[in-house]
Design a protein around this motif. Structure first.
Motif, PDB file in Angstrom:
ATOM      1  N   TYR A   5       0.825  -1.211   0.000  1.00 35.34           N
ATOM      2  CA  TYR A   5       0.000   0.000   0.000  1.00 35.34           C
ATOM      3  C   TYR A   5       0.861   1.264   0.000  1.00 35.34           C
ATOM      4  CZ  TYR A   5      -2.859   3.837   1.533  1.00 35.34           C
ATOM      5  OH  TYR A   5      -3.459   5.067   1.621  1.00 35.34           O
ATOM      6  N   LYS A   6       1.903   1.298   0.832  1.00 36.38           N
ATOM      7  CA  LYS A   6       2.738   2.506   0.912  1.00 36.38           C
ATOM      8  C   LYS A   6       3.390   2.822  -0.428  1.00 36.38           C
ATOM      9  CE  LYS A   6       3.730   2.252   5.830  1.00 36.38           C
ATOM     10  NZ  LYS A   6       4.758   2.115   6.862  1.00 36.38           N
ATOM     11  N   GLU A   7       3.822   1.801  -1.129  1.00 38.78           N
ATOM     12  CA  GLU A   7       4.416   2.002  -2.449  1.00 38.78           C
ATOM     13  C   GLU A   7       3.373   2.516  -3.442  1.00 38.78           C
ATOM     14  OE1 GLU A   7       6.276  -0.776  -5.917  1.00 38.78           O
ATOM     15  OE2 GLU A   7       6.905  -1.219  -3.871  1.00 38.78           O
ATOM     16  N   ALA A   8       2.170   1.961  -3.387  1.00 39.03           N
ATOM     17  CA  ALA A   8       1.092   2.416  -4.275  1.00 39.03           C
ATOM     18  C   ALA A   8       0.743   3.869  -3.984  1.00 39.03           C
ATOM     19  CB  ALA A   8      -0.136   1.525  -4.108  1.00 39.03           C
ATOM     20  N   ARG A   9       0.672   4.240  -2.710  1.00 39.81           N
ATOM     21  CA  ARG A   9       0.343   5.624  -2.347  1.00 39.81           C
ATOM     22  C   ARG A   9       1.442   6.578  -2.818  1.00 39.81           C
ATOM     23  NH1 ARG A   9      -2.579   9.360  -0.464  1.00 39.81           N
ATOM     24  NH2 ARG A   9      -2.109  10.720   1.275  1.00 39.81           N
ATOM     25  N   SER A  51       3.428   6.163  -5.356  1.00 35.86           N
ATOM     26  CA  SER A  51       3.288   6.271  -6.811  1.00 35.86           C
ATOM     27  C   SER A  51       2.140   7.200  -7.173  1.00 35.86           C
ATOM     28  CB  SER A  51       3.042   4.895  -7.428  1.00 35.86           C
ATOM     29  OG  SER A  51       4.164   4.072  -7.284  1.00 35.86           O
ATOM     30  N   ALA A  52       1.026   7.084  -6.464  1.00 30.31           N
ATOM     31  CA  ALA A  52      -0.134   7.940  -6.733  1.00 30.31           C
ATOM     32  C   ALA A  52       0.199   9.409  -6.469  1.00 30.31           C
ATOM     33  CB  ALA A  52      -1.322   7.508  -5.885  1.00 30.31           C
ATOM     34  N   GLN A  53       0.948   9.682  -5.417  1.00 29.10           N
ATOM     35  CA  GLN A  53       1.341  11.056  -5.115  1.00 29.10           C
ATOM     36  C   GLN A  53       2.246  11.625  -6.209  1.00 29.10           C
ATOM     37  OE1 GLN A  53       2.918  10.219  -1.208  1.00 29.10           O
ATOM     38  NE2 GLN A  53       1.155  11.198  -0.218  1.00 29.10           N
ATOM     39  N   ILE A  54       3.145  10.806  -6.714  1.00 32.47           N
ATOM     40  CA  ILE A  54       4.031  11.251  -7.800  1.00 32.47           C
ATOM     41  C   ILE A  54       3.222  11.530  -9.064  1.00 32.47           C
ATOM     42  CG2 ILE A  54       5.872  10.490  -9.362  1.00 32.47           C
ATOM     43  CD1 ILE A  54       7.044   8.978  -6.885  1.00 32.47           C
ATOM     44  N   ILE A  55       2.289  10.638  -9.371  1.00 30.74           N
ATOM     45  CA  ILE A  55       1.437  10.828 -10.555  1.00 30.74           C
ATOM     46  C   ILE A  55       0.636  12.115 -10.423  1.00 30.74           C
ATOM     47  CG2 ILE A  55      -0.567   9.903 -11.786  1.00 30.74           C
ATOM     48  CD1 ILE A  55       0.592   7.069 -10.997  1.00 30.74           C
ATOM     49  N   LYS A  56       0.054  12.339  -9.252  1.00 31.14           N
ATOM     50  CA  LYS A  56      -0.763  13.529  -9.010  1.00 31.14           C
ATOM     51  C   LYS A  56       0.092  14.799  -9.114  1.00 31.14           C
ATOM     52  CE  LYS A  56      -4.760  15.279  -7.795  1.00 31.14           C
ATOM     53  NZ  LYS A  56      -5.929  15.195  -8.649  1.00 31.14           N
ATOM     54  N   ILE A  98      -6.739   4.889  -5.164  1.00 29.34           N
ATOM     55  CA  ILE A  98      -5.950   3.705  -4.839  1.00 29.34           C
ATOM     56  C   ILE A  98      -6.959   2.676  -4.354  1.00 29.34           C
ATOM     57  CG2 ILE A  98      -4.117   2.707  -3.437  1.00 29.34           C
ATOM     58  CD1 ILE A  98      -3.069   5.608  -3.088  1.00 29.34           C
ATOM     59  N   ALA A  99      -6.982   1.526  -5.012  1.00 30.98           N
ATOM     60  CA  ALA A  99      -7.981   0.513  -4.709  1.00 30.98           C
ATOM     61  C   ALA A  99      -7.331  -0.851  -4.534  1.00 30.98           C
ATOM     62  CB  ALA A  99      -9.017   0.459  -5.829  1.00 30.98           C
ATOM     63  N   LYS A 100      -7.903  -1.628  -3.635  1.00 27.57           N
ATOM     64  CA  LYS A 100      -7.393  -2.976  -3.376  1.00 27.57           C
ATOM     65  C   LYS A 100      -8.254  -3.984  -4.120  1.00 27.57           C
ATOM     66  CE  LYS A 100      -5.942  -5.987   0.360  1.00 27.57           C
ATOM     67  NZ  LYS A 100      -5.822  -6.128   1.822  1.00 27.57           N
ATOM     68  N   THR A 145      -3.929  -7.100  -4.385  1.00 28.84           N
ATOM     69  CA  THR A 145      -2.972  -6.084  -4.821  1.00 28.84           C
ATOM     70  C   THR A 145      -3.644  -4.717  -4.852  1.00 28.84           C
ATOM     71  OG1 THR A 145      -3.479  -6.442  -7.150  1.00 28.84           O
ATOM     72  CG2 THR A 145      -1.636  -7.689  -6.238  1.00 28.84           C
ATOM     73  N   TYR A 146      -2.826  -3.687  -4.763  1.00 25.79           N
ATOM     74  CA  TYR A 146      -3.305  -2.312  -4.838  1.00 25.79           C
ATOM     75  C   TYR A 146      -3.052  -1.788  -6.242  1.00 25.79           C
ATOM     76  CZ  TYR A 146      -3.447  -2.551   0.204  1.00 25.79           C
ATOM     77  OH  TYR A 146      -3.738  -2.919   1.487  1.00 25.79           O
ATOM     78  N   ALA A 147      -4.015  -1.065  -6.762  1.00 21.12           N
ATOM     79  CA  ALA A 147      -3.880  -0.487  -8.095  1.00 21.12           C
ATOM     80  C   ALA A 147      -4.283   0.977  -8.050  1.00 21.12           C
ATOM     81  CB  ALA A 147      -4.735  -1.242  -9.099  1.00 21.12           C
TER      82      ALA A 147
END
Length: 74
Positions: free
Chosen positions: A20-24, A26-31, A42-44, A50-52
């Motif tokens: 989850y921390k890695e997905a978050r 990545s989402a912050q970088i994308i944003k 971010i959804a499980k 897995t988180y996507a």
């Protein structure tokens, strides 16, 4: 954590991770790189855990997507 269900086509994922921390992160970088991209979710995955990361606008109905639980929105 949000218990809201949503459906996505796994092929529409921007990124995915088992952590989850890695997905978050990545989402912050994308944003940060695309602030006009719209809401990021971010959804499980309900099946494999897995988180996507998805754009909210790519949500589907239950007939055309796999079930996910929303864990965060940016």
């Amino acid at each position: 954590m949000n218990n809201e269900n949503v459906f996505f086509n796994p092929g529409d994922a921007i990124s995915s991770s088992h952590d989850y921390k890695e997905a978050r992160r990545s989402a912050q970088i994308i944003k940060a790189n695309k602030p006009t991209a719209g809401q990021i979710i971010i959804a499980k995955n309900a099946k494999n855990g897995t988180y996507a990361i998805y754009l909210a606008e790519n949500a589907r109905d239950e007939k055309h997507g796999e079930p996910y639980k929303i864990t965060d929105k940016l």
